[in-house]
Enzyme design. Structure first.
Site, short mmCIF file in Angstrom:
data_model
loop_
_atom_site.label_atom_id
_atom_site.label_comp_id
_atom_site.label_asym_id
_atom_site.label_seq_id
_atom_site.Cartn_x
_atom_site.Cartn_y
_atom_site.Cartn_z
N CYS A 154 20.84 39.26 16.00
CA CYS A 154 22.18 39.40 16.54
C CYS A 154 22.48 40.88 16.73
O CYS A 154 21.60 41.72 16.63
CB CYS A 154 23.19 38.76 15.59
SG CYS A 154 22.82 37.05 15.14
N GLY A 186 19.38 39.60 12.01
CA GLY A 186 18.01 39.52 11.57
C GLY A 186 17.63 38.16 11.03
O GLY A 186 18.29 37.16 11.31
N GLU A 187 16.55 38.15 10.27
CA GLU A 187 16.04 36.92 9.65
C GLU A 187 15.57 37.23 8.24
O GLU A 187 14.87 38.23 8.02
CB GLU A 187 14.87 36.33 10.45
CG GLU A 187 15.16 36.04 11.92
CD GLU A 187 16.14 34.90 12.13
OE1 GLU A 187 16.38 34.13 11.16
OE2 GLU A 187 16.67 34.78 13.25
N ALA A 247 21.74 32.52 18.28
CA ALA A 247 21.58 31.40 17.35
C ALA A 247 20.10 31.01 17.25
O ALA A 247 19.49 30.63 18.24
CB ALA A 247 22.41 30.21 17.82
N VAL A 248 19.55 31.11 16.03
CA VAL A 248 18.14 30.81 15.79
C VAL A 248 17.98 29.76 14.69
O VAL A 248 17.17 28.86 14.80
CB VAL A 248 17.36 32.10 15.42
CG1 VAL A 248 15.95 31.78 14.99
CG2 VAL A 248 17.34 33.06 16.61
N SER A 263 4.81 38.73 17.23
CA SER A 263 4.09 39.87 17.81
C SER A 263 3.07 40.41 16.83
O SER A 263 3.24 40.34 15.61
CB SER A 263 5.09 40.97 18.17
OG SER A 263 4.43 42.19 18.48
N GLY A 264 2.01 41.01 17.37
CA GLY A 264 1.00 41.68 16.55
C GLY A 264 1.31 43.14 16.29
O GLY A 264 0.47 43.85 15.73
#
Length: 605
Positions: free
Chosen positions: A2, A75-76, A52-53, A370-371
């Site tokens: 967000c 964030g997460e 929204a995740v 992502s790497g």
């Protein structure tokens, strides 16, 4: 993922400042296309834009408690389920399934100590009306950005991006000499912003602001620890960590994919993710790139054939995003990129192509793995293994990246003398070296490689994380970076360099840990950075843009330029600006002009 913004002021009633708080928050709309919220109190205004995740219906923000604690969060948190169970056992009751509420309830239970319990990427603000104090927190590796400033007249402003702070009427829009130095150094100094008066909260740092003033401290930093595991145990530990990290980062209530380049890093993440079910993957390519590819000294092979090998091996639901190089030089696209990142760079087509890639992916997925950061963690870049770069008394990547050209080459000679970029680089390098934690008794080689690793983890990867965050969030795409999990970073940082390169290759530990997951071609492939166009038309288009800029006479960057140097560059043959490393100064001038124009900035030297 967000966007957050806020304003604290003890000298005015902010419950009447909804228009300003809303304007600050609105600048972050691309970061949060799914919802907006503003909370107002007597001395605090907090804003939020939501992507929204997790818990689509229940995670709206700013989120409040009955006792007057307010959270705005971006964030997460990947261990939110364990933390929720722990908090429930302590008597906390939850209204939602979101990780946001876990952070809020965690603050209620542990105060600022909640930061050390979180595993994830995050930047958040807590206003505690009980103590009239603001808490700002940023994740350990700095994946999520967070800026702040103390404007003229007092108080404190913060935002996920500088544009949120610059939207406040009391903040001047200016860049000074130190801002230009920071841009031209190509090594990001923790805590510094390129905008005058703005600061960036350091990775792993928290800040408190109340009536007594401002204080900040680090709640996490890299520490030196003796590595006691043997090689086999180390490889098993890396594999176990990666399996746990990727499994945690697959949690989402929206479509999720991986960013696949055909390199070891992204292929490993894709392979680990695919073990839990079908996974979409996306790769970027340029029209005709593989057919006309030439080794440019940094990229020894095109990505396409390796991407196809991974797709055949893992069978993901794969899509190639093929870009037309003619569009990469468009001034409008460059302006879009600079507006999103708010940071001029010399990377040119790598930035514009990444921007277009994320735009295309967002039509299918909301979250991408992502790497990014594996090279910094495991020692993948060429300069980790180049004696000249390792021995240099500067940031090692500059030895390779600045070998043919420097970004300030086209600037006015007097300005270059004033900025003294070489001196600035030296000072920042010495500051960074003074921070490096060492293990007692390590030999010279191990000490130096620990320093090189630390420089990459604190001064180089942050630039790449910023770019990935800004250009993805400009399209409302959340990019997760498994290799930035602090448990993995801590473990590998303290693994001896001799073990990291035990087979004489780059990223030996990662290759060994994922050997059973990937095709042989990918396992044996040498490191190749994100692709850059080799189409001669791109360099010619840049030259034309620079010529038009000089001829126009009104470009804001013109007073900063050495016009004779510009004319000399335009007179060189086309091959002189054909590669990424030979068009650095040209790209920088065009980016600087786009930045000064789009941000309406005043240069205050």
């Amino acid at each position: 993922m967000c966007g957050i913004a806020g304003w604290i002021d003890f000298e005015r009633d902010l419950s009447e400042e909804g228009a300003v708080a809303s304007a600050m928050t609105a600048t972050l709309a691309p970061r949060g296309p799914d919802g907006a919220g503003v909370w107002l109190g007597p001395h605090a205004a907090l804003g939020h834009r939501r992507l929204a995740v997790i818990d689509i219906e229940g995670g709206r923000q700013p989120m409040t408690t009955e006792s007057g604690v307010v959270l705005t969060y971006s964030g997460e948190v990947y261990n939110f389920r364990e933390l929720r169970a722990e908090l429930e056992a302590k008597g906390h009751r939850f209204r939602t399934r979101s990780d946001t509420e876990v952070v809020l309830r965690g603050y209620m239970e542990w105060g600022e100590g909640v930061a050390q319990r979180l595993n994830g990427m995050y930047a958040f603000a807590v206003w505690d009306a009980r103590t009239e104090e603001l808490l700002l927190v940023r994740d350990r590796m700095g994946v999520k950005p967070l800026f702040y400033c103390q404007p003229p007249g007092g108080g404190l402003l913060f935002g996920s991006e500088p544009k949120a702070i610059l939207a406040h009427p009391r903040v001047p829009r200016a860049v000074d000499a130190d801002g230009l130095r920071e841009i031209l150094t190509i090594a990001q100094t923790p805590g510094r912003s390129v905008y005058r008066g703005l600061h960036e909260l350091r990775p792993g740092q928290l800040l408190r602001f109340g009536r007594a003033g401002l204080s900040a401290r680090r709640y996490w930093t890299l520490e030196a620890q003796e590595h006691t595991d043997d090689l086999d145990t180390t490889i098993e530990t890396v594999r176990g960590l990666l399996e746990d990290i990727v499994e945690r980062q697959l949690v989402a209530d929206v479509p999720l994919c991986s960013l696949l380049s055909g390199g070891l890093d992204s292929s490993a993440i894709t392979a680990l993710g695919a073990r839990h079910g079908e996974l979409r993957s996306f790769a970027v390519d340029f029209d005709g790139y593989a057919d006309h590819f030439e080794d440019d000294g940094m990229r020894g092979s095109p990505d396409g054939p390796y991407v196809r090998d991974v797709v055949r091996h893992l069978r993901p639901d794969h899509t190639d995003i093929v870009l037309d190089t003619a569009g990469l030089a468009l001034p409008s696209l460059r302006s879009d990129v600079v507006r999103a990142w708010e940071y001029p760079q010399f990377s040119g087509d790598m930035n514009t192509s990444l921007h277009l890639l994320f735009q295309a992916i967002r039509g299918h997925s909301t979250v991408a793995l992502s790497g990014e950061s594996a090279d910094e963690v495991f020692g993948g870049y060429a300069w980790f293994h180049l004696p000249e770069a390792v021995a240099a008394r500067t940031f090692p990547w500059l030895v390779v990246m600045m070998r043919q050209q420097r970004p300030e080459n086209l600037l006015d000679l007097g300005l270059r003398e004033q900025l003294d970029i070489t001196g600035y680089e030296h000072d920042r390098y010495q500051e960074a070296l003074a921070e490096v934690p060492h293990v007692a008794g390590a030999d010279g080689r191990e000490r130096r490689m620990r320093e090189v690793s630390y420089l990459h983890l604190t001064r180089f990867v942050t630039m790449l994380l910023d770019r990935k965050d800004r250009l993805s969030m400009a399209h409302g795409l959340e990019v997760r970076v498994p290799f930035c999990d602090h448990r993995l970073v801590e473990y590998v940082f303290n693994t001896p360099w001799s073990m990291k390169t035990y087979d004489g290759r780059e990223k030996s530990l990662l290759r060994a840990a994922c050997r059973d997951l990937l095709p042989a071609s990918v396992l044996e492939r040498r490191k190749s950075p994100y692709p850059a166009t080799q189409d001669p038309a791109y360099g010619m288009a840049l030259r034309a843009l620079l010529a038009d800029l000089v001829a126009d006479g009104t470009a804001p960057v013109l007073p900063l330029l050495d016009t004779q140097a510009v004319k000399a560059l335009l007179a060189t043959p086309p091959q002189a600006t054909a590669s990424t490393l030979t068009r650095i100064s040209l790209e920088m001038v065009l980016d600087l002009n786009a930045w000064l124009t789009s941000q309406d900035l005043r240069v205050a030297l």
